[in-house]
Scaffold this active site. Structure first.
Site, PDB file in Angstrom:
ATOM      1  N   SER A   1      11.831  60.164-104.540  1.00 32.76           N
ATOM      2  CA  SER A   1      12.298  60.810-105.571  1.00 32.76           C
ATOM      3  C   SER A   1      11.166  60.885-106.502  1.00 32.76           C
ATOM      4  O   SER A   1      10.043  61.155-106.124  1.00 32.76           O
ATOM      5  CB  SER A   1      13.396  60.044-106.060  1.00 32.76           C
ATOM      6  OG  SER A   1      12.980  58.556-106.459  1.00 32.76           O
ATOM      7  N   SER A   2      11.212  60.719-107.770  1.00 32.01           N
ATOM      8  CA  SER A   2      10.375  61.044-108.946  1.00 32.01           C
ATOM      9  C   SER A   2       9.282  59.927-108.752  1.00 32.01           C
ATOM     10  O   SER A   2       7.876  60.248-108.956  1.00 32.01           O
ATOM     11  CB  SER A   2      10.829  60.904-110.441  1.00 32.01           C
ATOM     12  OG  SER A   2      11.381  59.463-110.650  1.00 32.01           O
ATOM     13  N   ILE A   3       9.296  58.674-108.404  1.00 33.50           N
ATOM     14  CA  ILE A   3       8.203  57.778-108.065  1.00 33.50           C
ATOM     15  C   ILE A   3       7.181  58.497-107.210  1.00 33.50           C
ATOM     16  O   ILE A   3       6.145  58.249-107.116  1.00 33.50           O
ATOM     17  CB  ILE A   3       8.597  56.443-107.340  1.00 33.50           C
ATOM     18  CG1 ILE A   3       9.597  55.801-108.330  1.00 33.50           C
ATOM     19  CG2 ILE A   3       7.680  55.419-107.060  1.00 33.50           C
ATOM     20  CD1 ILE A   3       9.237  55.058-109.660  1.00 33.50           C
ATOM     21  N   VAL A   4       7.676  59.329-106.167  1.00 37.11           N
ATOM     22  CA  VAL A   4       6.800  60.058-105.344  1.00 37.11           C
ATOM     23  C   VAL A   4       6.427  61.411-105.919  1.00 37.11           C
ATOM     24  O   VAL A   4       5.145  61.470-105.987  1.00 37.11           O
ATOM     25  CB  VAL A   4       7.735  60.222-104.016  1.00 37.11           C
ATOM     26  CG1 VAL A   4       6.696  61.023-102.912  1.00 37.11           C
ATOM     27  CG2 VAL A   4       7.799  58.842-103.315  1.00 37.11           C
TER      28      VAL A   4
ATOM     29  N   TYR B   1       5.802  62.110-108.869  1.00 37.01           N
ATOM     30  CA  TYR B   1       4.742  61.930-109.843  1.00 37.01           C
ATOM     31  C   TYR B   1       3.473  60.825-109.342  1.00 37.01           C
ATOM     32  O   TYR B   1       2.960  60.590-110.091  1.00 37.01           O
ATOM     33  CB  TYR B   1       5.432  61.342-111.219  1.00 37.01           C
ATOM     34  CG  TYR B   1       6.364  62.477-111.546  1.00 37.01           C
ATOM     35  CD1 TYR B   1       6.189  63.735-111.854  1.00 37.01           C
ATOM     36  CD2 TYR B   1       7.769  61.997-111.799  1.00 37.01           C
ATOM     37  CE1 TYR B   1       7.019  64.733-112.218  1.00 37.01           C
ATOM     38  CE2 TYR B   1       8.791  62.918-112.215  1.00 37.01           C
ATOM     39  CZ  TYR B   1       8.480  64.212-112.457  1.00 37.01           C
ATOM     40  OH  TYR B   1       9.336  65.158-112.704  1.00 37.01           O
TER      41      TYR B   1
END
Length: 157
Positions: free
Chosen positions: A14-17, A19
């Protein structure tokens, strides 16, 4: 393709990946460390949960691809663990379904190639003090896992 083939490390989550290539991000750090030995590929989707990931798994990781990743680092769970929305919509996924989804993702990825390896990243804790009281080793384990990946590597460099 440019030049000789190199191992692929795919970041999937998700966003951890998504960004992770921001200034000083962990994906950018991996790309820097492995700049001459492996290609870092980002497949991050902000706001997604493990249920959405299952729907695109065959498209993102086709079993018949000529080149399969050497390593896939999977991060889902932050959105899955959000409180359920009153409407029934939203990213929340019940824990039992999340566990099953992660198992299916792992089975698919490990089935890509005999050489494909998978690392799961755990979502960051919501109550860090309580987590440290109950599971004091988690930070060491997570940092240790990343340190092992970076220090000993999955590839010759």
């Amino acid at each position: 393709m440019v030049g000789p083939s190199r191992p692929q490390i795919v970041l999937f989550g998700s966003s951890i990946v998504q960004y992770s290539f921001s200034d000083g991000g962990w994906g950018a750090t991996l790309a820097d460390i492995y700049s001459r030995t492996a290609d870092i590929i980002v497949r991050g989707y902000a706001g997604w949960n493990s249920r959405f990931a299952l729907k695109v798994l065959d498209q993102v990781f086709p079993k018949d691809a000529v080149i399969q990743p050497s390593l896939v680092i999977v991060y889902f769970g932050g959105n899955d663990s959000m409180e359920p929305h009153l409407s029934g919509y939203g990213p929340h996924v019940p824990l039992s379904e999340f566990i099953d989804n992660m198992r299916k993702i792992g089975e698919h990825l490990l089935g890509l190639s005999d050489k494909t390896r998978v690392i799961y990243l755990a979502p960051p804790p919501m109550n860090e003090k309580q987590i440290q009281l109950v599971f004091g080793y988690i930070h060491v384990l997570l940092n240790g896992t990343l340190l092992l990946l970076l220090s000993f590597g999955c590839f010759d460099h």
